[in-house]
Scaffold this motif. Structure first.
Motif, PDB file in Angstrom:
ATOM      1  N   TRP A 130       0.824  -1.215   0.000  1.00  0.00           N
ATOM      2  CA  TRP A 130       0.000   0.000   0.000  1.00  0.00           C
ATOM      3  C   TRP A 130       0.858   1.265   0.000  1.00  0.00           C
ATOM      4  O   TRP A 130       0.331   2.353  -0.047  1.00  0.00           O
ATOM      5  CB  TRP A 130      -0.951   0.018   1.203  1.00  0.00           C
ATOM      6  CG  TRP A 130      -0.284  -0.333   2.498  1.00  0.00           C
ATOM      7  CD1 TRP A 130       0.380   0.513   3.330  1.00  0.00           C
ATOM      8  CD2 TRP A 130      -0.214  -1.618   3.082  1.00  0.00           C
ATOM      9  NE1 TRP A 130       0.864  -0.179   4.397  1.00  0.00           N
ATOM     10  CE2 TRP A 130       0.508  -1.489   4.290  1.00  0.00           C
ATOM     11  CE3 TRP A 130      -0.703  -2.887   2.716  1.00  0.00           C
ATOM     12  CZ2 TRP A 130       0.777  -2.572   5.123  1.00  0.00           C
ATOM     13  CZ3 TRP A 130      -0.445  -3.959   3.556  1.00  0.00           C
ATOM     14  CH2 TRP A 130       0.287  -3.797   4.743  1.00  0.00           C
ATOM     15  N   ASP A 131       2.180   1.093   0.043  1.00  0.00           N
ATOM     16  CA  ASP A 131       3.049   2.268  -0.024  1.00  0.00           C
ATOM     17  C   ASP A 131       3.343   2.685  -1.461  1.00  0.00           C
ATOM     18  O   ASP A 131       4.311   3.388  -1.722  1.00  0.00           O
ATOM     19  CB  ASP A 131       4.364   1.991   0.716  1.00  0.00           C
ATOM     20  CG  ASP A 131       4.141   1.990   2.216  1.00  0.00           C
ATOM     21  OD1 ASP A 131       3.157   2.614   2.659  1.00  0.00           O
ATOM     22  OD2 ASP A 131       4.915   1.351   2.944  1.00  0.00           O
ATOM     23  N   ASN A 132       2.573   2.173  -2.398  1.00  0.00           N
ATOM     24  CA  ASN A 132       2.759   2.532  -3.797  1.00  0.00           C
ATOM     25  C   ASN A 132       1.548   3.315  -4.285  1.00  0.00           C
ATOM     26  O   ASN A 132       0.444   3.169  -3.757  1.00  0.00           O
ATOM     27  CB  ASN A 132       2.880   1.276  -4.659  1.00  0.00           C
ATOM     28  CG  ASN A 132       4.111   0.483  -4.310  1.00  0.00           C
ATOM     29  OD1 ASN A 132       5.208   0.816  -4.726  1.00  0.00           O
ATOM     30  ND2 ASN A 132       3.933  -0.568  -3.509  1.00  0.00           N
ATOM     31  N   ASP A 133       1.806   4.093  -5.317  1.00  0.00           N
ATOM     32  CA  ASP A 133       0.682   4.758  -5.970  1.00  0.00           C
ATOM     33  C   ASP A 133      -0.110   3.736  -6.756  1.00  0.00           C
ATOM     34  O   ASP A 133       0.465   2.803  -7.313  1.00  0.00           O
ATOM     35  CB  ASP A 133       1.209   5.824  -6.935  1.00  0.00           C
ATOM     36  CG  ASP A 133       1.218   7.182  -6.274  1.00  0.00           C
ATOM     37  OD1 ASP A 133       0.294   7.426  -5.469  1.00  0.00           O
ATOM     38  OD2 ASP A 133       2.142   7.965  -6.539  1.00  0.00           O
TER      39      ASP A 133
ATOM     40  N   LYS B  96      -6.245   5.028 -11.155  1.00  0.00           N
ATOM     41  CA  LYS B  96      -6.319   6.277 -10.435  1.00  0.00           C
ATOM     42  C   LYS B  96      -7.142   7.298 -11.234  1.00  0.00           C
ATOM     43  O   LYS B  96      -7.956   8.029 -10.691  1.00  0.00           O
ATOM     44  CB  LYS B  96      -4.905   6.810 -10.241  1.00  0.00           C
ATOM     45  CG  LYS B  96      -4.747   7.667  -8.999  1.00  0.00           C
ATOM     46  CD  LYS B  96      -3.269   7.762  -8.688  1.00  0.00           C
ATOM     47  CE  LYS B  96      -2.852   9.201  -8.513  1.00  0.00           C
ATOM     48  NZ  LYS B  96      -1.408   9.334  -8.417  1.00  0.00           N
TER      49      LYS B  96
ATOM     50  N   ASN C  48      -5.471   5.059  -1.503  1.00  0.00           N
ATOM     51  CA  ASN C  48      -4.580   6.193  -1.283  1.00  0.00           C
ATOM     52  C   ASN C  48      -3.219   5.674  -0.857  1.00  0.00           C
ATOM     53  O   ASN C  48      -3.124   4.799  -0.002  1.00  0.00           O
ATOM     54  CB  ASN C  48      -5.138   7.098  -0.179  1.00  0.00           C
ATOM     55  CG  ASN C  48      -6.535   7.558  -0.524  1.00  0.00           C
ATOM     56  OD1 ASN C  48      -6.817   7.906  -1.667  1.00  0.00           O
ATOM     57  ND2 ASN C  48      -7.424   7.530   0.467  1.00  0.00           N
ATOM     58  N   LYS C  49      -2.200   6.232  -1.428  1.00  0.00           N
ATOM     59  CA  LYS C  49      -0.847   5.778  -1.132  1.00  0.00           C
ATOM     60  C   LYS C  49      -0.575   5.857   0.370  1.00  0.00           C
ATOM     61  O   LYS C  49      -0.820   6.886   0.996  1.00  0.00           O
ATOM     62  CB  LYS C  49       0.159   6.652  -1.893  1.00  0.00           C
ATOM     63  CG  LYS C  49       1.577   6.171  -1.723  1.00  0.00           C
ATOM     64  CD  LYS C  49       2.535   6.998  -2.561  1.00  0.00           C
ATOM     65  CE  LYS C  49       3.961   6.553  -2.260  1.00  0.00           C
ATOM     66  NZ  LYS C  49       4.943   7.291  -3.015  1.00  0.00           N
ATOM     67  N   GLY C  50      -0.069   4.717   0.914  1.00  0.00           N
ATOM     68  CA  GLY C  50       0.300   4.706   2.326  1.00  0.00           C
ATOM     69  C   GLY C  50      -0.863   4.401   3.259  1.00  0.00           C
ATOM     70  O   GLY C  50      -0.650   4.205   4.456  1.00  0.00           O
TER      71      GLY C  50
ATOM     72  N   TRP D  82      -6.226   0.378   0.914  1.00  0.00           N
ATOM     73  CA  TRP D  82      -5.671  -0.647   0.019  1.00  0.00           C
ATOM     74  C   TRP D  82      -6.406  -1.966   0.238  1.00  0.00           C
ATOM     75  O   TRP D  82      -6.771  -2.664  -0.697  1.00  0.00           O
ATOM     76  CB  TRP D  82      -4.174  -0.821   0.281  1.00  0.00           C
ATOM     77  CG  TRP D  82      -3.539  -1.872  -0.562  1.00  0.00           C
ATOM     78  CD1 TRP D  82      -3.105  -1.733  -1.841  1.00  0.00           C
ATOM     79  CD2 TRP D  82      -3.275  -3.232  -0.187  1.00  0.00           C
ATOM     80  NE1 TRP D  82      -2.581  -2.918  -2.294  1.00  0.00           N
ATOM     81  CE2 TRP D  82      -2.673  -3.863  -1.295  1.00  0.00           C
ATOM     82  CE3 TRP D  82      -3.482  -3.974   0.978  1.00  0.00           C
ATOM     83  CZ2 TRP D  82      -2.276  -5.186  -1.278  1.00  0.00           C
ATOM     84  CZ3 TRP D  82      -3.082  -5.299   0.994  1.00  0.00           C
ATOM     85  CH2 TRP D  82      -2.492  -5.889  -0.127  1.00  0.00           C
TER      86      TRP D  82
END
Ligand code: SF4
Ligand code: SF4
Lengths: 208, 367, 88
Positions: free
Chosen positions: C41-44, C50, C62-64, C69
């Motif tokens: 989930w740390d990726n775009d 998107k 949403n990233k992070g 995710w």
């Protein structure tokens, strides 16, 4: 929290080997290695034939992880068992220990010398930066980081192979079993996810 | 069933020679007998289409099925159940092997090596080395020819490489890895694995040559029985009391037959099963081979610690003999009296050597 | 001195006689020495997902944000259920 699992429905699998092919092409798996395979029981016996697709089950208390001499395995927070190919020495111990025969070895030299171990990553790549070229070269596509699920399960034509969060696929399967009224066995779950000893707590992820 | 076979195999001396692969050979089935369990399950599955129990039984049985994927044992779904010595219940063979390796072998094997090391060093500090009673005469006898020494040191050095790299593969994860970090440790272990693989055949050849050249001198003699008497052996080590012997004494003969020959056979056979995975041996064969290999290795390492101790600091003068090939008459008389009496004054005892060369080393005069 | 070193060495060796826990705790967290992986989930999200959440792409995350995710992964997971996807 999601806990990634595979489930293969033996009532549905038609042994098309689509999952094997999908995996090979999505991850550009090395020559001589198949991360997934389909095994048919009672092949050709009318009424008794059942096929099952098997790859790494991403065990809770993984024997491969326990025997690796260089300790190169880790389990992600989603319960996916991954390994670091830069550390692997190709000793083959994980292959001896794995109940499902998941770890595979490309031949690296004469006399069957083993190369770096290769196995199903649940389409989650490896410890290299996500979606990087290096990760793809070594481990294949990181579909989880793309918000997708393993290619094998997503393209399975009969939806015999389910892959994803254990709770969700268990629900899908329960629903299915209720509708058809038979074939409720979840293949390999006892071996892969069952607590080893009665009352033992399931293993927690070791963070990457 | 297979677990029982394993147990029997593990305890039978025959398997020592027949080897792990043979112990795994499936029981032969005669075609004209009653239908095999597999056949019965098949018929049951066809007769009772709603009942999946027969199928799941076959899944867990570890039997080969059909698959279109090439490779060894790709047609097995789950490894069959197995039980190694000391395990109370059956588990998947891989899991059983994991428990045996990480439990029994690591724990008892590790302790054994440590305790033997402790015992040897404790003994050394308490009692000191076995000493000569009389000063060296300065007259040398040829004890080992050049060829014998080359063979001995080839075996010894390759043994040490194998032992150290093997120990790193079993214990390094716990001892070295936390100290030096994963990258360096993995590199070292990789080096160790490759050394292990390539030095092993060299070791096997050295041992074969060694057994051939020293076989005759290691045939047991009546005097050697004294080495089975604990009081005598204790007297030798603790009080430097003399036990007469031929070219090799009883202790050395035990090491030769049980260690150099016996353990080497176990190590070589099981090692070859592990070394060449391209002969399509099963995982079960390799698990069993590994168990034999690691267990015998622990014993071999412990025994070699004893041998190394006696050959270096444990017995005064012993190291120089193998290093230079010559020994002083006093040493020969006090340690291998019968050999000394047979060959006194004969400077070509070892066989191929000539007269003592002018520059031949002398034993240090410090006794 | 020699003896002390020797005893220490022996204890050090004995410490090898264990199997490691796979259960995470603070010690094991520090002990894993390999490369650290990042979280999925740390990726775009991929550009197409998107840009336009539509019937072909599951709603993205949403990233992070782990929860978002997981929501998206579970939604995607449901697409393996043909009873829901196609209907009865
Ligand atoms: S299925 Fe095999 S390779 Fe996968 S986690 Fe379990 S033991 Fe390891
Ligand atoms: S082959 Fe590689 S991953 Fe498998 S146990 Fe050996 S070092 Fe570990």
């Amino acid at each position: 929290m999601a806990r990634m699992k595979f489930l293969c429905d033996a009532e549905r699998c038609i042994e098309c080997n689509g999952c094997v092919t999908a995996c090979k092409q999505e991850n550009e798996v090395p020559w001589g290695v198949n991360r997934r395979r389909v095994v048919t029981i009672n092949d050709g016996v009318v009424g008794a034939e059942k096929s099952i697709s098997v790859a790494c089950m991403h065990c809770s208390d993984a024997p491969c992880m326990a025997v690796c001499p260089v300790d190169c395995f880790y389990r992600t927070e989603d319960g996916v068992v991954l390994h670091d190919k830069d550390l692997c020495i190709g000793c083959g111990y994980c292959f001896y220990a794995c109940p499902f025969g998941a770890p595979q070895f490309p031949q690296a030299g004469a006399f069957g010398l083993r190369g770096k171990m290769d196995k199903c990553t649940f389409c989650a790549g490896g410890p290299e930066p996500d979606r990087s070229e290096a990760e793809f070269q070594k481990y294949g596509r990181n579909r989880l980081a793309e918000g997708k699920l393993p290619a094998c399960a997503e393209m399975c034509s009969t939806k015999a192979l389910l892959g994803g969060d254990g709770d969700v696929i268990a629900d899908i399967y329960r629903d299915r079993v209720l509708r058809r009224g038979k074939g409720s066995e979840v293949w390999g779950w006892g071996t892969a996810y069952g607590p080893g000893k009665p009352g033992a707590a399931p293993a927690q992820p070791r963070k990457s | 069933m297979q677990g029982i076979t394993r147990l029997i195999a593990a305890f039978s001396a025959a398997a020592l020679i027949a080897g792990p692969a043979a112990a795994q050979a499936p029981a032969e089935q005669k075609a004209d007998e009653v239908p095999s369990p597999q056949q019965a399950e098949r018929e049951r599955a066809a007769a009772q289409p709603g009942n999946n129990a027969p199928v799941w039984k076959e899944v867990r049985s570890g039997q080969p099925n059909y698959t279109s994927i090439p490779g060894r044992e790709t047609d097995v779904l789950i490894q069959p159940g197995a039980r190694f010595p000391g395990q109370s219940h059956f588990s998947t063979a891989g899991e059983a092997w994991r428990q045996f390796r990480n439990g029994v072998v690591t724990f008892y094997g590790g302790w054994l090596v440590v305790l033997v090391l402790v015992a040897i060093l404790a003994f050394y500090f308490a009692k000191g080395p076995v000493k000569l009673h009389e000063p060296p005469t300065g007259r040398l006898m040829l004890r080992f020819t050049d060829f014998e020494r080359i063979v001995h040191w080839s075996t010894a050095i390759s043994f040490c490489i194998l032992a150290v790299s093997g120990l790193v593969m079993l214990f390094g994860k716990h001892l070295l890895l936390p100290l030096i970090g994963a990258t360096l440790f993995a590199w070292l272990t990789m080096l160790g694995k490759n050394l292990h693989n390539f030095v092993a055949p060299f070791f096997i050849v050295s041992v074969v040559v060694m057994v051939i050249i020293w076989l005759r001198d290691n045939l047991p003699r009546a005097v050697d029985l004294q080495w089975l008497n604990p009081a005598k052996v204790w007297g030798f080590f603790a009080h430097s009391e003399h036990i007469p012997s031929g070219r090799f004494n009883g202790g050395e003969k035990i090491w030769f037959w049980a260690g150099v020959l016996g353990l080497s056979i176990v190590m070589a056979w099981s090692g070859l099963v592990l070394l060449f995975p391209n002969f399509d041996q099963t995982r079960a064969a390799m698990q069993d081979a590994w168990v034999w290999h690691a267990s015998a290795a622990m014993l071999y390492i412990c025994a070699s610690l004893g041998h190394i101790y006696m050959g270096t600091i444990g017995v005064e003068g012993a190291y120089g003999n193998m290093r230079n090939g010559y020994t002083d008459e006093t040493w020969a008389k006090e340690h291998h009296e019968l050999w000394y009496l047979e060959h006194k004054g004969d400077r070509r005892v070892g066989g191929t050597g000539g007269a003592v060369p002018a520059g031949a080393p002398h034993m240090k005069e410090n006794a | 001195m020699k003896k002390l070193l020797f005893v220490m060495g022996a204890l050090f060796l004995v410490s090898a006689c264990t199997e490691r826990q796979q259960v995470i705790d603070q010690a094991s967290e520090k002990r894993y020495q390999g490369k650290r992986d990042t979280q999925p989930w740390d990726n775009d999200p991929l550009a197409y997902a998107k840009a336009a959440p539509n019937s072909f792409a599951a709603p993205s995350w949403n990233k992070g944000d782990r929860a978002s995710w997981e929501t998206q992964i579970k939604a995607r997971n449901e697409r393996q259920n043909e009873n829901k996807r196609i209907g009865d």
